[in-house]
Write an enzyme that holds these catalytic residues in place. Structure first.
Site, PDB file in Angstrom:
ATOM      1  N   ARG A  28       0.832  -1.201   0.000  1.00 25.58           N
ATOM      2  CA  ARG A  28       0.000   0.000   0.000  1.00 25.58           C
ATOM      3  C   ARG A  28       0.871   1.257   0.000  1.00 25.58           C
ATOM      4  O   ARG A  28       1.880   1.321   0.701  1.00 25.58           O
ATOM      5  CB  ARG A  28      -0.945   0.003   1.214  1.00 25.58           C
ATOM      6  CG  ARG A  28      -1.971  -1.086   1.102  1.00 25.58           C
ATOM      7  CD  ARG A  28      -3.041  -1.071   2.166  1.00 25.58           C
ATOM      8  NE  ARG A  28      -3.701  -2.375   2.177  1.00 25.58           N
ATOM      9  CZ  ARG A  28      -4.642  -2.750   1.320  1.00 25.58           C
ATOM     10  NH1 ARG A  28      -5.081  -1.901   0.408  1.00 25.58           N
ATOM     11  NH2 ARG A  28      -5.150  -3.967   1.367  1.00 25.58           N
ATOM     12  N   ASP A  29       0.444   2.229  -0.831  1.00 23.49           N
ATOM     13  CA  ASP A  29       1.163   3.506  -0.919  1.00 23.49           C
ATOM     14  C   ASP A  29       1.092   4.228   0.423  1.00 23.49           C
ATOM     15  O   ASP A  29       0.051   4.246   1.074  1.00 23.49           O
ATOM     16  CB  ASP A  29       0.540   4.358  -2.031  1.00 23.49           C
ATOM     17  CG  ASP A  29       1.423   5.525  -2.429  1.00 23.49           C
ATOM     18  OD1 ASP A  29       1.969   5.507  -3.549  1.00 23.49           O
ATOM     19  OD2 ASP A  29       1.581   6.456  -1.614  1.00 23.49           O
ATOM     20  N   ILE A  30       2.208   4.825   0.803  1.00 22.80           N
ATOM     21  CA  ILE A  30       2.290   5.512   2.096  1.00 22.80           C
ATOM     22  C   ILE A  30       1.448   6.792   2.106  1.00 22.80           C
ATOM     23  O   ILE A  30       1.055   7.270   3.173  1.00 22.80           O
ATOM     24  CB  ILE A  30       3.777   5.804   2.434  1.00 22.80           C
ATOM     25  CG1 ILE A  30       3.996   5.946   3.930  1.00 22.80           C
ATOM     26  CG2 ILE A  30       4.303   7.006   1.667  1.00 22.80           C
ATOM     27  CD1 ILE A  30       5.450   5.892   4.343  1.00 22.80           C
ATOM     28  N   ASN A  86       4.238   6.400 -13.739  1.00 23.35           N
ATOM     29  CA  ASN A  86       4.823   7.713 -13.953  1.00 23.35           C
ATOM     30  C   ASN A  86       6.260   7.555 -14.410  1.00 23.35           C
ATOM     31  O   ASN A  86       6.987   6.689 -13.902  1.00 23.35           O
ATOM     32  CB  ASN A  86       4.787   8.531 -12.661  1.00 23.35           C
ATOM     33  CG  ASN A  86       3.372   8.840 -12.208  1.00 23.35           C
ATOM     34  OD1 ASN A  86       2.500   9.080 -13.034  1.00 23.35           O
ATOM     35  ND2 ASN A  86       3.139   8.810 -10.900  1.00 23.35           N
ATOM     36  N   VAL A  95      10.060   8.145  -7.101  1.00 27.22           N
ATOM     37  CA  VAL A  95      10.905   7.011  -6.715  1.00 27.22           C
ATOM     38  C   VAL A  95      11.375   6.314  -7.995  1.00 27.22           C
ATOM     39  O   VAL A  95      10.551   5.857  -8.796  1.00 27.22           O
ATOM     40  CB  VAL A  95      10.144   6.022  -5.810  1.00 27.22           C
ATOM     41  CG1 VAL A  95      11.032   4.835  -5.461  1.00 27.22           C
ATOM     42  CG2 VAL A  95       9.655   6.722  -4.541  1.00 27.22           C
ATOM     43  N   HIS A  99       7.363   1.379 -10.926  1.00 28.14           N
ATOM     44  CA  HIS A  99       6.218   0.907 -10.150  1.00 28.14           C
ATOM     45  C   HIS A  99       4.933   1.292 -10.860  1.00 28.14           C
ATOM     46  O   HIS A  99       4.855   2.320 -11.533  1.00 28.14           O
ATOM     47  CB  HIS A  99       6.228   1.471  -8.725  1.00 28.14           C
ATOM     48  CG  HIS A  99       6.419   2.956  -8.660  1.00 28.14           C
ATOM     49  ND1 HIS A  99       7.658   3.544  -8.802  1.00 28.14           N
ATOM     50  CD2 HIS A  99       5.539   3.972  -8.485  1.00 28.14           C
ATOM     51  CE1 HIS A  99       7.531   4.849  -8.699  1.00 28.14           C
ATOM     52  NE2 HIS A  99       6.247   5.145  -8.523  1.00 28.14           N
ATOM     53  N   MET A 100       3.927   0.463 -10.662  1.00 28.75           N
ATOM     54  CA  MET A 100       2.594   0.714 -11.209  1.00 28.75           C
ATOM     55  C   MET A 100       1.664   1.030 -10.052  1.00 28.75           C
ATOM     56  O   MET A 100       1.586   0.266  -9.091  1.00 28.75           O
ATOM     57  CB  MET A 100       2.119  -0.526 -11.973  1.00 28.75           C
ATOM     58  CG  MET A 100       0.725  -0.409 -12.537  1.00 28.75           C
ATOM     59  SD  MET A 100       0.277  -1.942 -13.371  1.00 28.75           S
ATOM     60  CE  MET A 100       1.318  -1.822 -14.806  1.00 28.75           C
ATOM     61  N   HIS A 101       0.982   2.177 -10.147  1.00 32.45           N
ATOM     62  CA  HIS A 101      -0.018   2.534  -9.144  1.00 32.45           C
ATOM     63  C   HIS A 101      -1.340   1.858  -9.520  1.00 32.45           C
ATOM     64  O   HIS A 101      -1.795   1.976 -10.665  1.00 32.45           O
ATOM     65  CB  HIS A 101      -0.270   4.038  -9.118  1.00 32.45           C
ATOM     66  CG  HIS A 101       0.915   4.879  -8.744  1.00 32.45           C
ATOM     67  ND1 HIS A 101       1.021   5.513  -7.518  1.00 32.45           N
ATOM     68  CD2 HIS A 101       2.040   5.208  -9.421  1.00 32.45           C
ATOM     69  CE1 HIS A 101       2.156   6.193  -7.470  1.00 32.45           C
ATOM     70  NE2 HIS A 101       2.794   6.038  -8.620  1.00 32.45           N
TER      71      HIS A 101
HETATM   72  P1  DGP Z   1       5.760   8.182  -8.156  1.00 33.07           P
HETATM   73  O1  DGP Z   1       5.421   9.633  -8.107  1.00 33.07           O
HETATM   74  O2  DGP Z   1       5.068   7.487  -9.289  1.00 33.07           O
HETATM   75  O3  DGP Z   1       7.259   7.954  -8.142  1.00 33.07           O
HETATM   76  O4  DGP Z   1       5.136   7.559  -6.838  1.00 33.07           O
HETATM   77  C1  DGP Z   1       5.878   7.198  -5.720  1.00 33.07           C
HETATM   78  C2  DGP Z   1       4.899   6.759  -4.658  1.00 33.07           C
HETATM   79  O5  DGP Z   1       5.614   6.041  -3.681  1.00 33.07           O
HETATM   80  C3  DGP Z   1       4.183   7.890  -3.939  1.00 33.07           C
HETATM   81  O6  DGP Z   1       2.779   7.769  -4.198  1.00 33.07           O
HETATM   82  C4  DGP Z   1       4.476   7.672  -2.467  1.00 33.07           C
HETATM   83  C5  DGP Z   1       5.020   6.270  -2.417  1.00 33.07           C
HETATM   84  N1  DGP Z   1       6.069   6.046  -1.439  1.00 33.07           N
HETATM   85  C6  DGP Z   1       7.223   6.745  -1.310  1.00 33.07           C
HETATM   86  N2  DGP Z   1       7.977   6.250  -0.328  1.00 33.07           N
HETATM   87  C7  DGP Z   1       7.274   5.198   0.186  1.00 33.07           C
HETATM   88  C8  DGP Z   1       7.533   4.284   1.245  1.00 33.07           C
HETATM   89  O7  DGP Z   1       8.554   4.302   1.919  1.00 33.07           O
HETATM   90  N3  DGP Z   1       6.568   3.340   1.483  1.00 33.07           N
HETATM   91  C9  DGP Z   1       5.419   3.282   0.756  1.00 33.07           C
HETATM   92  N4  DGP Z   1       4.551   2.323   1.072  1.00 33.07           N
HETATM   93  N5  DGP Z   1       5.150   4.130  -0.253  1.00 33.07           N
HETATM   94  C10 DGP Z   1       6.066   5.081  -0.521  1.00 33.07           C
END
Ligand code: DGP
Length: 117
Positions: A28-30, A86, A95, A99-101
């Site tokens: 899950r996204d943070i 992205n 990041v 990754h795929m959201h």
């Molecule tokens: P992007 O903008 O596509 O690179 O999205 C990166 C996503 O990663 C953003 O929605 C927040 C998430 N994220 C960043 N650091 C962490 C982390 O340490 N843990 C989790 N679960 N998500 C993270």
């Protein structure tokens, strides 16, 4: 330098893990932007979509199929969801580990900016 997602894949830092196999990890996204917001990440580090090669064709297909499976598990498949990758600055990538959201659980509205706005 290992990315934060590489550390999550290896279990070196905690995450709310949803799925893992030999190719991908989902958690899950943070900072969720919707009730369901899950990231599907290749276990191997590929920095951006620009770095994908023909060798990754099966992996990318697998990421989509895993997203579909998770959407079903989350109960959002029938109403629908959005899959987003992205890439780099204009794509809003933060990041640099591909990754795929998977985003859903509510109506998501129009896609992005209209052309010219
Ligand atoms: P992007 O903008 O596509 O690179 O999205 C990166 C996503 O990663 C953003 O929605 C927040 C998430 N994220 C960043 N650091 C962490 C982390 O340490 N843990 C989790 N679960 N998500 C993270």
């Amino acid at each position: 330098m290992p990315t934060i997602f590489a550390k999550i894949v290896r279990g070196e830092i905690p995450s709310d893990l949803v799925y893992q196999d030999e190719q991908v990890t989902a958690f899950r996204d943070i900072s969720p932007v919707a009730p369901t917001h899950i990231l599907i990440v290749p276990n191997k580090v590929i920095p951006t979509a620009n770095d994908l090669t023909a060798d990754d064709e099966q992996l990318v297909g697998h990421m989509v199929l895993v997203a579909k499976q998770i959407a079903e598990q989350e109960g959002i498949a029938a109403n629908g969801y959005r899959l987003i990758i992205n890439c780099n600055e204009h794509g809003g990538q933060v990041v640099f580990h591909l990754h795929m959201h998977l985003v859903g659980g509510q109506p998501l509205g129009p896609m992005i900016l209209k052309r010219g706005s």
